[in-house]
Design a protein around this motif. Structure first.
Motif, short mmCIF file in Angstrom:
data_model
loop_
_atom_site.label_atom_id
_atom_site.label_comp_id
_atom_site.label_asym_id
_atom_site.label_seq_id
_atom_site.Cartn_x
_atom_site.Cartn_y
_atom_site.Cartn_z
N CYS A 132 0.83 -1.21 0.00
CA CYS A 132 0.00 0.00 0.00
C CYS A 132 0.87 1.25 0.00
O CYS A 132 1.84 1.33 0.76
CB CYS A 132 -0.91 0.02 1.23
N LEU A 133 0.51 2.21 -0.83
CA LEU A 133 1.20 3.49 -0.85
C LEU A 133 0.69 4.32 0.32
O LEU A 133 -0.50 4.60 0.42
CB LEU A 133 0.95 4.20 -2.17
N VAL A 134 1.62 4.69 1.21
CA VAL A 134 1.29 5.50 2.38
C VAL A 134 2.24 6.69 2.37
O VAL A 134 3.45 6.53 2.57
CB VAL A 134 1.43 4.71 3.69
N GLY A 135 1.71 7.89 2.10
CA GLY A 135 2.59 9.04 1.97
C GLY A 135 3.52 8.84 0.80
O GLY A 135 3.09 8.52 -0.32
N ASP A 136 4.83 8.98 1.07
CA ASP A 136 5.82 8.81 0.00
C ASP A 136 6.42 7.41 -0.01
O ASP A 136 7.33 7.12 -0.80
CB ASP A 136 6.96 9.82 0.17
N GLY A 137 5.94 6.53 0.88
CA GLY A 137 6.52 5.20 0.98
C GLY A 137 5.48 4.11 0.83
O GLY A 137 4.30 4.36 0.54
#
Length: 353
Positions: A311-316
């Motif tokens: 899952c993409l969370v923020g920039d990571g």
């Protein structure tokens, strides 16, 4: 006789090709995904597997060479795995005394070593019990005492905490840290938990497909750009940020967890946790979980018997490991918006140095 560990190992089945040298008294963490070669390395050092070619030496003693193969019981090496494997018919004290007694030491020395290591692992009051009367944490502490009572030149710890409850792990980890500070033996620690590496090890070796991918001081590996790659190889999520108000702040979200060493206020810090510590929901769950972050599904792929949900969370990217039944129930596909709940008791927060 003690000294540096020097090993050059080559094996085609199972595959392993590496060269390591570890100074006497150092503790080195061995990290990597399942199948990377961690157990193969440990078993070859212990003498349970024989490399097709190469050598192993501890100090001036050659244990494996072109014409040499020292059997396990004569290597001066002790190994502790996930299950302590105590002798069920012996008491705790007799288990700890087994190695020094087998070495034909005097009764006085056997009693002295037994008492010393039972004291060191806080198990003196368990001396007269049989293994069947012990909890999992107690058994592992006694198994550690038994390994140390052998006075090994090389101590091999193969995921010694993986079968223990979280609260027990923190206690035994702190205890082991105190023991390893005496620097009287070289130690290799196989672990999937970066917290173990940070707390216990001087340096780390990252294995991938039987080869060394990265190595160096633990905190340098964690702080450098290769850190995300190393963390991914170890099968962990790793989030960097700053310590503020008892949480790790990273961009637009914050992470709470277990703190082995409290970072200074405003200092750079990291949070490490297993994908198994991440639950996936369509909507934030009721109640008040401490760590809830919003993410967008990037992909859902097989990982053994489970599904890996990136899952993409923020920039990571944060990875969850959930059952395929859960994937089906949630109807997860790429680009879905989800709520991720990360168990705070399975997150380890530590300073980034």
């Amino acid at each position: 006789m003690s000294g540096d560990l020097v090993a050059e190992l080559v094996s085609e089945v199972p595959f392993l090709e590496l060269s390591i040298q570890i100074p006497q008294g150092q503790t080195v963490a061995i990290l990597g995904p399942n199948g990377a070669g961690k157990s193969t390395l440990m078993n070859m050092l212990a003498g349970l597997l024989r490399p097709e070619s190469g050598s192993i030496a501890v100090g001036e003693r050659e244990l494996v060479g072109s014409t040499t193969f020292v059997p396990p019981h004569k290597r001066g090496i002790a190994m502790l795995s996930q299950q302590g494997m105590l002798f069920p018919h012996l008491t705790v004290a007799q288990n700890v005394a087994f190695a020094p007694a087998a070495a034909h030491l005097s009764r006085v020395e056997v009693r002295s070593r037994t008492k010393r290591w039972l004291d060191a692992v806080d198990a003196t009051d368990l001396a007269d019990r049989k293994p069947g009367q012990l909890s999992g944490g107690q058994s592992q502490r006694v198994a550690l005492a038994r390994a140390l009572a052998a006075d090994p030149d090389l101590l091999l710890l193969d995921e010694p905490f993986s079968a223990l409850d979280v609260d027990v792990v923190h206690r035994i980890r702190s205890m082991l840290r105190r023991i390893l500070l005496d620097r009287t033996r070289t130690t290799l620690l196989v672990t999937h938990d970066i917290a173990d590496a940070v707390t216990l090890a001087d340096s780390a070796i990252i294995l991938g497909e039987g080869k060394i991918v990265a190595q160096g001081p633990v905190r340098e590996l964690l702080a450098s750009p290769v850190n995300q790659f190393a963390a991914q190889l170890a099968g962990l999520n790793l989030i960097s940020g700053r310590w503020s108000g008892g949480v790790l702040e990273s961009g637009r979200f914050a992470i709470a967890g277990m703190v082995d060493e409290t970072p200074a206020a405003g200092a750079s810090a990291m949070a490490a946790f297993s994908p198994r510590a991440v639950a996936v929901y369509r909507e934030p769950p009721s109640g008040s979980p401490r760590n809830v972050v919003k993410g967008v599904v990037v992909q859902v792929v097989p990982q053994g018997d489970l599904a890996r949900v990136d899952c993409l969370v923020g920039d990571g990217v944060v990875t969850a490991a959930i059952t395929w039944a859960a994937v089906s129930e949630l109807g997860l596909v790429a680009d879905d918006e989800v709520a991720l709940v990360i168990k705070a008791t399975e997150v380890t927060v530590y300073p980034a140095r």
